[in-house]
Design a protein around this motif. Structure first.
Motif, short mmCIF file in Angstrom:
data_model
loop_
_atom_site.label_atom_id
_atom_site.label_comp_id
_atom_site.label_asym_id
_atom_site.label_seq_id
_atom_site.Cartn_x
_atom_site.Cartn_y
_atom_site.Cartn_z
N GLN A 1 -10.16 3.25 -5.61
CA GLN A 1 -10.02 2.60 -4.57
C GLN A 1 -10.09 0.77 -4.49
N TRP B 1 -5.79 -1.65 5.29
CA TRP B 1 -5.97 -0.39 4.53
C TRP B 1 -7.23 0.05 4.48
N ASP B 2 -8.31 -0.92 4.35
CA ASP B 2 -9.76 -0.24 4.28
C ASP B 2 -10.15 0.20 5.65
N ASN C 1 -8.99 3.79 5.95
CA ASN C 1 -9.58 4.42 4.68
C ASN C 1 -10.90 4.82 5.14
N SER D 1 -10.74 7.65 7.83
CA SER D 1 -10.44 9.20 7.38
C SER D 1 -11.70 9.62 6.33
N GLN E 1 -2.09 8.52 6.50
CA GLN E 1 -3.49 8.77 6.13
C GLN E 1 -3.90 10.26 6.48
N ASP F 1 -5.10 13.33 4.19
CA ASP F 1 -6.42 13.88 4.31
C ASP F 1 -6.33 15.34 4.37
N TYR G 1 -1.08 7.36 -1.32
CA TYR G 1 -2.10 8.27 -0.90
C TYR G 1 -1.77 9.88 -0.78
#
Length: 277
Positions: A89, A108-109, A112, A115, A191, A195, A248
């Motif tokens: 990361q 992006w964070d 992230n 999720s 995302q 997941d 990802y």
């Protein structure tokens, strides 16, 4: 007992965290991390103090060499897990900042972290039952059945959850962040698809930990690190911020396939060694 202790320790840690963060802000969070774990140790010892299999003096006896080796294997796996994901990361975030912008790294964070909440909920819930159950099974047919039964239960719930998150993605962003993060909703589909692959692969990969298959575990973790870094570097340079999410998905799809292959190989190894149906 394990479930009750987990609940009690979680509640104690939560209370300690709330109080210390309220009193000392960021420093309080660090204090809570240390103090919460210390309280958990004392609570656990107190809860098992009258159990026939527990004797305090056993804590100070020298450990048998085979036990040390086995415990060392688990320690190695935990250490690698603690480093692989954060390092990956950090690399992705650095690439996004370098190639695009700091603002994109924040977008992006935010996705992230959302999720991460889903992943933590599913993994924590399953770990209470799934890991101990895998550890106690010795027959190949029962192990295979347990994994597939768990997958049949978890997958519909997981698909329902990710669809729900996607449908209400704007409300989720408004609740957790602000309207300035609405651009993050463009990447939710990538995302949550990643997941799904991640959590399915987790169901198969947990067998390597439960059965202390260090070699297979290392293959999974290190290969994940390698192609996550490579895919992220290529796709971020090619597609910008969107590339990080594409990487990802692809990384976890490949990791899911590899986890399944390793699981079937482990079943084959166990049959060959005599622990068959």
């Amino acid at each position: 007992l394990y479930i009750r202790l987990s609940i009690v320790n979680s509640l104690i840690s939560a209370i300690i965290s709330i109080v210390l963060i309220w009193l000392y802000n960021i420093s309080g969070a660090l204090y809570a991390l240390l103090i919460g774990q210390a309280f958990s140790i004392f609570v656990t010892i107190w809860a098992i103090r009258n159990k026939s299999w527990f004797k305090m003096f056993h804590l100070f006896e020298p450990l048998p060499l085979p036990f040390i080796r086995k415990l060392g294997g688990f320690a190695l796996m935990a250490l690698i897990s603690a480093f692989v994901v954060p390092l990956g990361q950090i690399f992705v975030r650095s690439e996004i900042i370098s190639v695009t912008s700091l603002n994109n790294a924040g977008i992006w964070d935010s996705v992230n972290r959302i999720s991460g909440m889903l992943n933590m909920f599913v993994i924590t819930t399953l770990s209470t039952y799934y890991m101990p159950r895998l550890s106690e099974i010795s027959r190949v047919d029962l192990l295979r059945k347990e994994v597939w039964n768990t997958l049949r239960i978890v997958l519909p719930f997981l698909l329902f959850s990710v669809v729900l998150i996607y449908v209400f993605r704007y409300q989720v962003i408004s609740l957790l962040y602000s309207k300035s993060f609405y651009r993050a909703t463009d990447f939710f589909a990538y995302q949550i698809l990643g997941d799904v692959f991640k959590l399915v692969s987790w169901l198969f990969a947990m067998v390597t930990i439960a059965k202390a298959k260090i070699k297979y575990f290392l293959v999974l973790e290190l290969s994940f690190m390698v192609y996550y870094v490579l895919f992220s570097k290529y796709y971020i340079y090619t597609f910008g911020l969107e590339g990080a999410f594409k990487a990802y998905v692809l990384t976890h799809a490949l990791n899911c396939a590899l986890s399944m292959l390793i699981f079937f190989q482990m079943l084959k190894d166990d049959k060959t060694s005599g622990r068959s149906e």
